[in-house]
Design a protein around this motif. Sequence first.
Motif, mmCIF file in Angstrom:
data_model
loop_
_atom_site.group_PDB
_atom_site.id
_atom_site.type_symbol
_atom_site.label_atom_id
_atom_site.label_comp_id
_atom_site.label_asym_id
_atom_site.label_seq_id
_atom_site.Cartn_x
_atom_site.Cartn_y
_atom_site.Cartn_z
ATOM 1 N N ALA A 1 79.294 -81.963 19.638
ATOM 2 C CA ALA A 1 78.224 -81.896 18.299
ATOM 3 C C ALA A 1 79.180 -82.159 17.066
ATOM 4 O O ALA A 1 78.555 -82.594 16.304
ATOM 5 C CB ALA A 1 79.037 -80.092 18.718
ATOM 6 N N ALA A 2 79.849 -82.476 17.194
ATOM 7 C CA ALA A 2 80.912 -83.107 16.223
ATOM 8 C C ALA A 2 80.173 -84.611 15.266
ATOM 9 O O ALA A 2 79.905 -84.956 14.653
ATOM 10 C CB ALA A 2 82.992 -83.100 15.905
ATOM 11 N N GLN A 3 79.776 -85.440 16.426
ATOM 12 C CA GLN A 3 79.868 -86.311 16.760
ATOM 13 C C GLN A 3 78.120 -86.751 16.136
ATOM 14 O O GLN A 3 78.366 -88.183 15.443
ATOM 15 C CB GLN A 3 79.545 -87.109 17.585
ATOM 16 C CG GLN A 3 80.986 -87.145 18.091
ATOM 17 C CD GLN A 3 80.560 -87.735 20.190
ATOM 18 O OE1 GLN A 3 79.261 -88.010 21.067
ATOM 19 N NE2 GLN A 3 81.669 -88.092 20.678
ATOM 20 N N ARG A 4 77.806 -85.335 15.302
ATOM 21 C CA ARG A 4 76.557 -85.724 14.827
ATOM 22 C C ARG A 4 76.723 -86.499 13.201
ATOM 23 O O ARG A 4 75.890 -87.111 12.985
ATOM 24 C CB ARG A 4 75.814 -84.180 14.693
ATOM 25 C CG ARG A 4 75.428 -83.898 15.842
ATOM 26 C CD ARG A 4 74.313 -82.238 16.223
ATOM 27 N NE ARG A 4 73.838 -81.692 17.363
ATOM 28 C CZ ARG A 4 74.525 -80.627 17.857
ATOM 29 N NH1 ARG A 4 75.076 -80.207 16.986
ATOM 30 N NH2 ARG A 4 74.226 -80.508 18.914
ATOM 31 N N GLU A 5 77.553 -86.120 12.795
ATOM 32 C CA GLU A 5 78.319 -86.083 11.499
ATOM 33 C C GLU A 5 78.332 -87.347 11.369
ATOM 34 O O GLU A 5 79.582 -88.118 12.339
ATOM 35 C CB GLU A 5 79.802 -85.046 11.219
ATOM 36 C CG GLU A 5 79.261 -83.941 10.569
ATOM 37 C CD GLU A 5 80.679 -83.494 9.809
ATOM 38 O OE1 GLU A 5 81.000 -84.686 9.651
ATOM 39 O OE2 GLU A 5 80.477 -82.027 10.099
ATOM 40 N N GLU A 6 78.668 -88.367 10.691
ATOM 41 C CA GLU A 6 78.908 -89.530 10.014
ATOM 42 C C GLU A 6 80.236 -90.153 10.900
ATOM 43 O O GLU A 6 80.356 -91.566 11.422
ATOM 44 C CB GLU A 6 77.673 -91.144 9.320
ATOM 45 C CG GLU A 6 78.159 -92.032 9.521
ATOM 46 C CD GLU A 6 77.650 -92.781 7.788
ATOM 47 O OE1 GLU A 6 77.928 -94.127 7.801
ATOM 48 O OE2 GLU A 6 77.145 -91.533 7.307
ATOM 49 N N ALA A 7 81.217 -89.684 9.765
ATOM 50 C CA ALA A 7 82.319 -90.123 10.657
ATOM 51 C C ALA A 7 83.075 -89.954 11.375
ATOM 52 O O ALA A 7 83.948 -90.391 12.313
ATOM 53 C CB ALA A 7 83.004 -89.065 9.239
#
Length: 241
Positions: A87-93
């Motif tokens: 889920a966190a991988q949706r943020e580009e960073a």
Amino acid sequence: MDIRIRAAGSSDRGRARRTNEDAFGFDLDRGLFIVCDGVGGRAAGEVASRSAVDCVLSRFPHSIEDFNDAGFELQRAIHVANRSIRAAQREEAYAGMCTTIVTAHFDGSRMWIAHIGDSRAYLLRRESLHRLTDDDSQLVQILRRDPLRLSSADAASLDSTLTQALGASDVVVPTVTMVQVQLGDCFLLATDGICKALSNSDMLSLLLASATPEQACQHLIHAADDSGGFDNATCIVVTID
């Protein structure tokens, strides 16, 4: 049986890496131990490893009605950690961040171990060191099928190619191992910065020469650094006496 459980952990950046992408955590009250290694070369590996440790610590239950469920609870916590990283991988960073994990739970008579990737668990018993986990790597897969086809160059390359890591896919399949604990046992959870930098005989000698878990961690970290310090090095040592 009357037992005392002691544990310590340590982590070091090493000499070659700019950052430390490893993480560890444990809770002696629950007999819960976790070591993670953010996959090298991926974005925010240190975020993935810390997230996985924190997730397992928060999601593993404080009490288990049926001790036979301990392995299942470790698996479930790992699945939750994987979903959290995805889920966190949706943020580009955080796109592409991954981590290995090896985690263990002591239920009073047994040690349950679950892992994904190439962070490992070992058991020191009666002055012998036994490896308890097999790496999730292409090398291990090929060795199981046809060990004679590999050259040493191929083996070195395939050894570093993981077939599973938290965050690498929506579905992971943790391997669970259970060991009946004996008084005097010592368990080691370690990232590859230790277990691939040091030989089994090196680790055995260092563990046997250590009077406490804290000292064992220090010896292992220093030895990995002295061997070149090419990777982050992290370990947890648990003694049952």
